[in-house]
Write a protein that holds these residues in place. Structure first.
Motif, PDB file in Angstrom:
ATOM      1  N   SER A 182       9.281  -4.699 -19.567  1.00  0.00           N
ATOM      2  CA  SER A 182       9.504  -4.036 -20.851  1.00  0.00           C
ATOM      3  C   SER A 182       8.233  -3.352 -21.341  1.00  0.00           C
ATOM      4  N   VAL A 183       7.073  -3.884 -20.965  1.00  0.00           N
ATOM      5  CA  VAL A 183       5.807  -3.261 -21.362  1.00  0.00           C
ATOM      6  C   VAL A 183       5.654  -1.911 -20.665  1.00  0.00           C
ATOM      7  N   GLY A 186       8.108   0.592 -22.129  1.00  0.00           N
ATOM      8  CA  GLY A 186       7.635   1.082 -23.416  1.00  0.00           C
ATOM      9  C   GLY A 186       6.681   2.250 -23.244  1.00  0.00           C
ATOM     10  N   ALA A 187       5.797   2.139 -22.260  1.00  0.00           N
ATOM     11  CA  ALA A 187       4.832   3.208 -22.034  1.00  0.00           C
ATOM     12  C   ALA A 187       5.517   4.454 -21.473  1.00  0.00           C
ATOM     13  N   ALA A 196      -1.611   6.489 -16.468  1.00  0.00           N
ATOM     14  CA  ALA A 196      -1.923   5.992 -17.810  1.00  0.00           C
ATOM     15  C   ALA A 196      -1.222   4.661 -18.044  1.00  0.00           C
ATOM     16  N   THR A 197       0.013   4.551 -17.595  1.00  0.00           N
ATOM     17  CA  THR A 197       0.745   3.302 -17.791  1.00  0.00           C
ATOM     18  C   THR A 197       0.045   2.156 -17.076  1.00  0.00           C
ATOM     19  N   ARG A 200      -3.928   1.845 -18.520  1.00  0.00           N
ATOM     20  CA  ARG A 200      -4.213   1.642 -19.936  1.00  0.00           C
ATOM     21  C   ARG A 200      -3.240   0.707 -20.621  1.00  0.00           C
ATOM     22  N   VAL A 201      -2.163   0.370 -19.947  1.00  0.00           N
ATOM     23  CA  VAL A 201      -1.218  -0.574 -20.557  1.00  0.00           C
ATOM     24  C   VAL A 201      -1.064  -1.835 -19.700  1.00  0.00           C
ATOM     25  N   PRO A 204      -4.705  -3.835 -18.961  1.00  0.00           N
ATOM     26  CA  PRO A 204      -5.191  -4.622 -20.108  1.00  0.00           C
ATOM     27  C   PRO A 204      -4.301  -5.826 -20.397  1.00  0.00           C
ATOM     28  N   THR A 205      -2.989  -5.664 -20.198  1.00  0.00           N
ATOM     29  CA  THR A 205      -2.099  -6.796 -20.451  1.00  0.00           C
ATOM     30  C   THR A 205      -2.348  -7.916 -19.439  1.00  0.00           C
ATOM     31  N   PHE A 296      -8.740 -14.714 -25.401  1.00  0.00           N
ATOM     32  CA  PHE A 296      -8.023 -13.488 -25.071  1.00  0.00           C
ATOM     33  C   PHE A 296      -6.545 -13.651 -25.355  1.00  0.00           C
TER      34      PHE A 296
END
Ligand code: ADP
Ligand code: MG
Lengths: 299, 278
Positions: A182-183, A186-187, A196-197, A200-201, A204-205, A296
């Protein structure tokens, strides 16, 4: 009427027995750790009864086996730091890129072949890696670096890095795959491209999992013994020059432990002091990483 | 890649002979026009020659029993369908008269114009409330001058601003479920899409949070064209101007919401809206 009752009792006794023995197994590992710690502490104490702590902390030479004895820990620390840093510098970029490739770009078929293959690398005995560093990699490197001596920090560092790549890749890929779909969706739904997905998403997750993988890799490098004992030269030297022979803490322990130093002597106790230092460092690293990961996760 | 499956081969005989009706609402300009859309997950046909025109600045609801293809239909509208491994489609969809599946059209650009909100709120877990709102701009490399204004405007539109304006730096995941869903709406609006797709946006929310989102949709209608999937018929009746009823991948009826619920033309629609099945 009596039989079921007795059966029940015997079952209960059996269960209790199993429970006890499992408790025993758990306790055994605790007791072993405690015993190791106790021995380390006792031998370290006896060492410091003879050698002042200041000599250990502020001397810049480590020569317990020579007539002119010096007990400064820094040359061994420097050797461990240098070889581990080289290993991490090699393993981190390759390991992480491989993890990202396997987790986000590879088709299931490619991943199904590559991941087990990489994990095979982790099964190669370290003595093979050690001799590879000494008799293959060092001569090759010497072609480009005439200054490089036959024993050095560079070759075993690089080889150690190759050895821990699979570990970073495998654990890193686990962390990346654990990021929920789902993350990613979303991107993508916002019009983000694949790169980028991922960078940058998704990354980091997955960061806390990736950090845990890196810490494990670092402790593996710091604790690695055979490769550095064979190829780094066993010469304690306070330097960050990767071209000259050095000695790590682990290699020193092997050197003394396998040599003919009589037990009970000061020389013999030095391996416990070095062992205690090593233990303290890895312990601190693990504590730090745990606290960091927890912070974190709270964010 | 979408045309590898022969659609006719997957149709059962009744469908093949049936002439699908072009269902549209004359008089209002169509923002999105779907023509003869069929879609597959692997070998399984999920949509069967669906055609409908979605009018601009109106709310269209898609209803139907679970598994009938509602999500697949709206995921085709912003080219999210093709991200699923094995997913294919046939047919065309026009956004302002241009085929979004034409060769050379970048799906990424379509998704910027057609935003989407999912069933389960999915704020980015590592980002603050503010960064979540700005995520679309940052991830797509857009650089508006006044970020604060973008954040405030998007959160205002999503009716979330007053609740979060003092805690913009807190994690998006620290909000309640209903707030998270409005944050996801704000995140979608911040990239200034033209169409907003919502896939059962309230199914994970309590009634109060649901009401807030329904009210919000009414105001968003002025600026956006909205498509909402819902399994809740009352919700469709409350928020939408027209409703599409899907059954087993087939568009049974698409008409004005009042008409669909009060005098359905198709027997299957009537059975569904009166609760005989589903
Ligand atoms: N990722 C997928 N892989 C395979 N089949 C899928 C997938 N997603 C949905 N389907 C199938 O497609 C059909 C329609 O699904 P969906 O569009 O999600 O229905 P709805 O949203 O109306 O519940 C269902 O039968 C479902 O099993
Ligand atoms: Mg659905």
């Amino acid at each position: 009427m009596a039989r079921p009752a007795s059966m029940r009792r015997s079952r209960r006794v059996g269960e209790a027995l199993i429970e006890r023995s499992m408790l025993g197994c758990a306790l055994l590992s605790v007791v072993t750790t405690a015993a190791i710690l106790a021995i380390l502490v006792r031998q370290t104490g006896e060492f410091f009864a003879e050698v002042p702590i200041s000599a250990f902390l502020f001397d810049t030479q480590w020569t317990p086996l020579f007539a002119d004895k010096h007990f400064g820990i820094w040359p061994l620390l420097a050797g461990t730091f240098l070889t581990s840093a080289i290993a991490i510098a090699v393993a981190l970029p390759f390991g992480l890129l491989a993890a990202i490739y396997l987790g986000e770009f590879a088709t299931p078929r490619i991943r199904g072949v590559l991941k087990p293959t990489l994990e095979l690398l982790a099964g190669v005995p370290t003595i093979v890696y050690g001799y590879f560093a000494l008799v293959t990699l060092t001569p090759v490197l010497q072609k480009f670096m005439p200054e490089l001596s036959g024993f050095n920090a560079l070759a075993p560092g690089i080889v150690m890095g190759v050895m821990i790549i699979p570990m970073i890749t495998s654990l890193g890929e686990d962390a990346i795959s654990a990021v929920p779909g789902s993350v990613r969706e979303g991107a993508y739904a916002l019009g983000a491209g694949k790169l980028a997905t991922v960078f940058r998403v998704v990354l980091p997750t997955a960061l806390s999992g990736i950090a845990a993988a890196v810490v494990l890799a670092v402790s593996r490098a710091v604790g690695e013994t055979m490769i550095v004992a064979i190829a780094a030269g066993q010469q304690p030297r306070l330097t960050l020059n990767p071209q000259v022979p050095v000695e790590t803490m682990t290699a020193y322990i092997v050197q003394v432990g396998m040599g003919d130093t009589p037990t009970g002597t000061l020389e013999y106790r030095t391996i416990f002091v070095v062992g205690a230092t090593l233990f303290a460092i890895t312990f601190a690293a693990n504590l730090l990483s745990q606290r960091w990961a927890r912070r974190f996760r709270e964010r | 890649m979408q045309t590898t499956v022969d659609s006719d081969a997957c149709l059962s005989p009744p469908y093949r002979t049936m002439e699908p009706a072009q269902m549209s609402n004359p008089g209002v300009a169509a923002k999105l026009s779907v023509q003869e859309l069929s879609a597959w997950h692997g070998e399984k046909q999920v949509l069967v020659r669906v055609s409908l025109d979605l009018p601009e600045h109106e709310i269209s609801a898609v209803i139907g029993p679970s598994g009938c293809g509602k999500s697949t239909l709206i995921r085709c509208l912003n080219r999210m369908h093709e991200l699923v491994p094995g997913a294919t489609h046939r047919g065309s969809i026009q956004l302002d008269g241009e085929d979004i599946y034409a060769s050379g059209v970048d799906p990424v650009l379509i998704r910027r114009r057609v935003g989407m909100v999912f069933q389960k709120p999915n704020p980015f877990p590592t980002m603050s409330i503010r960064d979540n709102v700005l995520a679309g701009l940052r991830l797509t490399g857009m650089r508006p001058g006044d970020l604060d204004a973008v954040v405030e405007s998007a959160l205002q539109q999503a009716a979330l601003w007053s609740e979060v304006k003092d805690r913009l730096r807190e994690p998006g995941t620290s909000l309640s479920g209903g707030q998270q869903q409005r944050l996801c709406i704000a995140r979608a609006l911040a990239v200034e899409p033209e169409v907003l797709l919502l896939d059962e946006p309230c199914s994970a929310l309590d009634p109060i949070a649901t009401t807030r989102i329904e009210d919000l949709l009414g105001t968003l209608r002025e600026r956006y064209t909205i498509v909402i999937v819902t399994h809740n018929m009352q919700q469709a009746a409350r928020v939408s101007q027209q409703t599409a009823f899907l059954l087993q991948g087939e568009l049974v009826e698409f008409t004005e919401t009042d008409a669909l619920f009060t005098k359905p033309k198709d027997k299957r629609t009537e059975d569904y809206v009166t609760g005989k099945f589903g």
